[in-house]
Write a protein that holds these residues in place. Structure first.
Motif, short mmCIF file in Angstrom:
data_model
loop_
_atom_site.label_atom_id
_atom_site.label_comp_id
_atom_site.label_asym_id
_atom_site.label_seq_id
_atom_site.Cartn_x
_atom_site.Cartn_y
_atom_site.Cartn_z
N CYS A 133 -8.02 5.81 -2.66
CA CYS A 133 -8.83 6.92 -2.12
C CYS A 133 -9.06 6.74 -0.62
CB CYS A 133 -10.16 6.99 -2.86
SG CYS A 133 -10.02 7.61 -4.55
N ASP A 134 -9.33 5.51 -0.19
CA ASP A 134 -9.52 5.27 1.25
C ASP A 134 -8.26 5.62 2.03
OD1 ASP A 134 -12.07 4.42 0.74
OD2 ASP A 134 -11.64 2.27 0.97
N ALA A 135 -7.10 5.26 1.49
CA ALA A 135 -5.84 5.55 2.18
C ALA A 135 -5.63 7.06 2.31
CB ALA A 135 -4.68 4.90 1.43
N LEU A 136 -5.90 7.81 1.24
CA LEU A 136 -5.74 9.27 1.31
C LEU A 136 -6.73 9.89 2.28
CD1 LEU A 136 -5.10 10.11 -2.46
CD2 LEU A 136 -3.47 10.37 -0.56
N GLN A 137 -7.97 9.43 2.26
CA GLN A 137 -8.96 9.93 3.22
C GLN A 137 -8.54 9.61 4.65
OE1 GLN A 137 -11.29 11.93 2.54
NE2 GLN A 137 -12.40 11.43 0.66
N HIS A 138 -7.97 8.43 4.84
CA HIS A 138 -7.48 8.03 6.16
C HIS A 138 -6.37 8.98 6.63
CE1 HIS A 138 -5.88 4.51 8.84
NE2 HIS A 138 -6.42 5.47 9.54
N ALA A 139 -5.49 9.34 5.71
CA ALA A 139 -4.41 10.27 6.05
C ALA A 139 -4.97 11.61 6.50
CB ALA A 139 -3.47 10.46 4.87
N LEU A 140 -5.94 12.13 5.76
CA LEU A 140 -6.53 13.42 6.12
C LEU A 140 -7.24 13.33 7.47
CD1 LEU A 140 -8.00 14.54 2.67
CD2 LEU A 140 -5.84 15.24 3.72
N GLY A 141 -7.93 12.21 7.73
CA GLY A 141 -8.61 12.05 9.00
C GLY A 141 -7.65 11.93 10.17
N GLU A 173 2.97 4.45 11.36
CA GLU A 173 2.99 3.01 11.08
C GLU A 173 1.61 2.49 10.71
OE1 GLU A 173 4.97 0.57 13.98
OE2 GLU A 173 6.84 0.99 12.92
N GLU A 174 0.59 3.00 11.39
CA GLU A 174 -0.78 2.55 11.10
C GLU A 174 -1.18 2.92 9.68
OE1 GLU A 174 -5.09 2.50 10.98
OE2 GLU A 174 -4.02 4.39 11.22
N LEU A 175 -0.79 4.10 9.24
CA LEU A 175 -1.09 4.53 7.88
C LEU A 175 -0.28 3.72 6.85
CD1 LEU A 175 -1.18 8.40 8.40
CD2 LEU A 175 -3.09 7.00 7.59
N ALA A 176 0.99 3.51 7.14
CA ALA A 176 1.86 2.81 6.20
C ALA A 176 1.46 1.36 6.02
CB ALA A 176 3.32 2.91 6.65
N ALA A 224 -0.22 7.39 1.75
CA ALA A 224 -0.97 8.00 2.86
C ALA A 224 -0.03 8.49 3.96
CB ALA A 224 -1.96 6.97 3.43
N ALA A 225 0.96 7.68 4.30
CA ALA A 225 1.89 8.08 5.36
C ALA A 225 2.67 9.32 4.97
CB ALA A 225 2.84 6.92 5.67
N SER A 226 3.07 9.41 3.70
CA SER A 226 3.86 10.58 3.27
C SER A 226 3.01 11.84 3.27
CB SER A 226 4.46 10.33 1.88
OG SER A 226 3.47 10.27 0.88
N VAL A 227 1.75 11.73 2.83
CA VAL A 227 0.86 12.89 2.87
C VAL A 227 0.66 13.34 4.31
CG1 VAL A 227 -1.56 13.58 2.54
CG2 VAL A 227 -0.32 12.43 0.69
N SER A 261 8.33 1.08 10.74
CA SER A 261 8.83 -0.25 10.41
C SER A 261 8.67 -0.64 8.95
CB SER A 261 8.12 -1.30 11.30
OG SER A 261 8.34 -1.04 12.67
N GLY A 262 8.11 0.23 8.15
CA GLY A 262 7.95 -0.06 6.73
C GLY A 262 9.15 0.36 5.92
N PRO A 263 8.99 0.52 4.62
CA PRO A 263 10.09 0.94 3.74
C PRO A 263 10.45 2.41 3.99
CG PRO A 263 8.31 -0.11 2.48
CD PRO A 263 7.77 0.20 3.84
#
Length: 371
Positions: free
Chosen positions: A243-251, A264-267, A277-280, A300-302
């Motif tokens: 949930c934190d990751a998804l909220q971070h993406a929206l923010g 990169e920061e999201l991933a 999060a990165a994909s959203v 730099s991630g997958p």
């Protein structure tokens, strides 16, 4: 496990649904193919290899442009398993996680065998597609999870410390069960993810991704689909990182122009929640499908998983005609993807006419055996 049945589909509804099914599966595959050559490369290495702006077109991977990885292979077997589950429902022996596990074991056989065994008619048509027998860097978690016939469950998951994104990347088809209630979509995706990825971060990310696709396939906005996923996750133990990751993406969407640094920061370190999060984020801020996919893979991630996840979201949101035609023209396995997508759409909208009280189609049951 309950599910809405007996819905009446009009022709326009069937056409829209088929376009979203095709868009989702082709989107996963084309994003996977775009990102595959950049897997395991840092952003600096991607730019050194493909130019200062990064990877902006299909590149050679596994000997050709447009080749897919294990993410697409497993997504196809997810679809196959879901169709088989619907067909087996007529027998009264209905437990979708078991049918999905059998489908994944058929994928595992493609990673061991030289080619299809024509004697095993119960495998169905997909397992006889020779191009799927290419080994495309499956991770250790996948090979261990499907390395024997024991099925991982939420009570006894396989690889309980595994937080990688591979289970999420095969989960888009669960979201295409538009007749199911959202909480059941989450539950099925979570149970099937635990067959290889037993950490809550991994299997709850799979559930969140599936229900976001579900919302898009039913016509919701991406923001609305994410909000519904957040509401459904909060009742589940271990939900907070996802949930934190998804909220971070929206923010992050509200922080200005999209950049590779934001992706990169999201991933993060490439765990399932970070890639989700990165994909959203990439699907929300992309000017179009091409731009969103390029944002997703230039980090730099997958990269293959990020491209697959973003492609699934954009395909479900916009349908097949929004995908870059030049990339689709070179996509490995496109005829199989389209055939399977159309079979899935037909099963979900017209299943009773294929195997119901009025009779069964022998051809359909040969393609998707009940055994």
């Amino acid at each position: 496990m309950g599910v809405t049945t007996g819905a009446v589909w009009g022709r326009a509804e069937q056409q829209d649904y088929r376009s979203r099914v095709r868009g989702t599966l082709l989107g996963v595959a084309v994003g996977d193919a775009l990102g595959g050559p950049a897997d395991h490369l840092s952003l600096e290495q991607i730019r050194a290899a493909y130019g200062g702006r990064g990877l902006l077109d299909l590149a050679v991977g596994h000997g050709r442009r447009g080749s897919v990885t294990h993410h697409t292979q497993l997504t196809l077997f997810t679809v196959d398993g879901l169709i088989r589950a619907q067909v087996r429902r007529d027998t009264g022996a209905w437990h979708p996680p078991t049918d999905l596990h059998r489908a994944y074991l058929r994928w595992a056989a493609t990673q061991r065998d030289w080619g299809p065994d024509e004697r095993r008619a119960e495998d169905g048509w997909l397992a006889r597609e020779e191009w799927l027998y290419a080994r495309r860097d499956p991770t250790r978690a996948l090979l261990i999870g499907f390395g024997d016939r024991t099925m991982g469950t939420l009570q006894s998951p396989k690889n309980p410390r595994e937080t990688g994104p591979e289970a999420v990347a095969r989960s888009a088809p669960f979201g295409l069960l538009v007749g199911w209630e959202p909480q059941l979509v989450v539950q099925l995706a979570v149970e099937c993810a635990a067959q290889t990825h037993g950490h809550p971060v991994a299997y709850l990310s799979a559930g969140a991704y599936a229900v976001i696709v579900h919302g898009l396939a039913r016509g919701d906005s991406l923001d609305g689909a994410v909000q519904r996923a957040l509401a459904l996750l909060t009742a589940r133990p271990g939900h907070q990182p996802v949930c934190d990751a998804l909220q971070h993406a929206l923010g992050t969407v509200r922080q200005g122009m999209p950049t590779p640094a934001r992706v990169e920061e999201l991933a993060g370190d490439g765990t399932a929640d970070g890639l989700l999060a990165a994909s959203v984020y990439c699907a929300l801020v992309g000017e179009d499908v091409r731009h969103g996919l390029c944002l997703a893979v230039n980090q730099s991630g997958p990269s293959a998983a990020a491209g697959a996840l973003t492609g699934g979201l954009l395909g479900a949101l916009h349908g097949e005609t929004a995908l870059p035609p030049a990339w689709l023209a070179e996509l490995e396995g496109r005829p199989t993807l389209l055939e399977l997508a159309d079979d899935f759409a037909m099963e979900m909208t017209q299943g009773p006419a294929l195997h119901g009280p009025a009779g069964a189609s022998p051809g359909w049951l040969a393609r998707y055996p009940r055994a």
